[in-house]
Motif scaffolding. Structure first.
Motif, PDB file in Angstrom:
ATOM      1  N   GLY A  79      -1.665  14.284 -29.464  1.00 14.05           N
ATOM      2  CA  GLY A  79      -1.156  13.555 -28.302  1.00 14.05           C
ATOM      3  C   GLY A  79       0.290  13.893 -28.003  1.00 14.05           C
ATOM      4  O   GLY A  79       0.656  14.145 -26.845  1.00 14.05           O
ATOM      5  N   VAL A  80       1.127  13.921 -29.041  1.00 10.82           N
ATOM      6  CA  VAL A  80       2.541  14.262 -28.851  1.00 10.82           C
ATOM      7  C   VAL A  80       2.668  15.696 -28.333  1.00 10.82           C
ATOM      8  O   VAL A  80       3.475  15.974 -27.447  1.00 10.82           O
ATOM      9  N   LEU A 164      -1.174  12.176 -19.480  1.00 10.55           N
ATOM     10  CA  LEU A 164      -2.118  11.070 -19.622  1.00 10.55           C
ATOM     11  C   LEU A 164      -3.089  11.318 -20.784  1.00 10.55           C
ATOM     12  O   LEU A 164      -3.389  10.401 -21.560  1.00 10.55           O
ATOM     13  N   GLY A 165      -3.551  12.542 -20.920  1.00 10.93           N
ATOM     14  CA  GLY A 165      -4.440  12.876 -22.037  1.00 10.93           C
ATOM     15  C   GLY A 165      -3.755  12.673 -23.375  1.00 10.93           C
ATOM     16  O   GLY A 165      -4.349  12.148 -24.319  1.00 10.93           O
ATOM     17  N   GLY A 166      -2.486  13.069 -23.480  1.00 11.13           N
ATOM     18  CA  GLY A 166      -1.731  12.882 -24.722  1.00 11.13           C
ATOM     19  C   GLY A 166      -1.552  11.421 -25.071  1.00 11.13           C
ATOM     20  O   GLY A 166      -1.749  11.001 -26.222  1.00 11.13           O
ATOM     21  N   VAL A 167      -1.190  10.619 -24.097  1.00 10.02           N
ATOM     22  CA  VAL A 167      -1.014   9.177 -24.331  1.00 10.02           C
ATOM     23  C   VAL A 167      -2.333   8.550 -24.766  1.00 10.02           C
ATOM     24  O   VAL A 167      -2.379   7.735 -25.696  1.00 10.02           O
ATOM     25  N   THR A 168      -3.421   8.947 -24.128  1.00  7.72           N
ATOM     26  CA  THR A 168      -4.735   8.408 -24.478  1.00  7.72           C
ATOM     27  C   THR A 168      -5.120   8.753 -25.908  1.00  7.72           C
ATOM     28  O   THR A 168      -5.632   7.900 -26.643  1.00  7.72           O
ATOM     29  N   LEU A 169      -4.871   9.978 -26.340  1.00  7.78           N
ATOM     30  CA  LEU A 169      -5.185  10.363 -27.725  1.00  7.78           C
ATOM     31  C   LEU A 169      -4.368   9.548 -28.724  1.00  7.78           C
ATOM     32  O   LEU A 169      -4.888   9.124 -29.763  1.00  7.78           O
ATOM     33  N   ILE A 174      -4.191   5.008 -32.684  1.00  8.30           N
ATOM     34  CA  ILE A 174      -3.725   3.660 -33.077  1.00  8.30           C
ATOM     35  C   ILE A 174      -4.902   2.715 -33.213  1.00  8.30           C
ATOM     36  O   ILE A 174      -4.972   1.936 -34.167  1.00  8.30           O
ATOM     37  N   ASN A 175      -5.857   2.809 -32.294  1.00 13.70           N
ATOM     38  CA  ASN A 175      -7.045   1.965 -32.364  1.00 13.70           C
ATOM     39  C   ASN A 175      -7.846   2.237 -33.641  1.00 13.70           C
ATOM     40  O   ASN A 175      -8.325   1.309 -34.288  1.00 13.70           O
TER      41      ASN A 175
END
Length: 179
Positions: A79-80, A164-169, A174-175
């Motif tokens: 994600g980063v 957006l893809g990075g933030v989602t990953l 975290i989930n």
């Protein structure tokens, strides 16, 4: 299965961003380019997580107690990396002609992240073959759509999709960690 759908969308954003760039820069033969992009990216994004899953199964016995943390770290790093790459210029600027060789290289480059993400299948209660099919299909769709969007609008959406893809990953990681 919701996590797999979200993961599929997030992983396809890298290929989506590249497809937008390809469509914006190489818009003379749109349908063949869209099909080539969709097939290459969809196929590799579908196969690479399976390789990651199989590799993860191989090392799971050694690291089973750390699997959740490892999955979190992999998704965080991917994600980063995607967020970082969203602020830089795409490789599509350097491509003069889109050939099968170029598409193969792009498909491998954009699917390395998917291979690492495939490790997370070892801790999710999902059929890895179904998950890979969903990821490949979603990437096929987004790659096709990306070329069409790139032809019509240029590259302004390219970096936003990757971000957006990075933030989602990262959120998926975290989930996984919290559950």
């Amino acid at each position: 299965m919701n996590e797999v759908l979200i993961l599929a969308v997030a992983l396809s954003m890298d290929a989506f961003a590249v497809s937008i760039g390809l469509g914006a820069k190489h818009n003379s033969k749109v349908t063949p380019l869209a099909l080539m992009s969709a097939v290459y990216f969809g196929l590799f994004q579908g196969v690479m997580p399976l390789l990651g899953y199989l590799g993860g199964r191989g090392i799971l016995g050694w690291m089973e107690s750390y699997a959740t943390w490892l999955a979190f770290l992999l998704l965080l790093l991917i994600g980063v990396k995607m967020i970082y790459e969203s602020f830089s210029e795409g490789i599509e600027d350097d491509i003069v002609k889109v050939t099968h060789r170029v598409m193969l290289i792009l498909a491998i480059a954009t699917s390395i992240d998917a291979m690492a993400a495939g490790f997370t299948f070892t801790i999710l209660a999902v059929n890895p073959f179904v998950a890979c099919f969903i990821i490949g299909s979603m990437t096929f769709f987004f790659s096709w759509l990306g070329v069409l969007i790139g032809v019509k609008t240029g590259t302004w959406l390219e970096s936003k999709a990757e971000f957006l893809g990075g933030v989602t990953l990262i959120l998926i990681g975290i989930n996984i960690l919290l559950n």
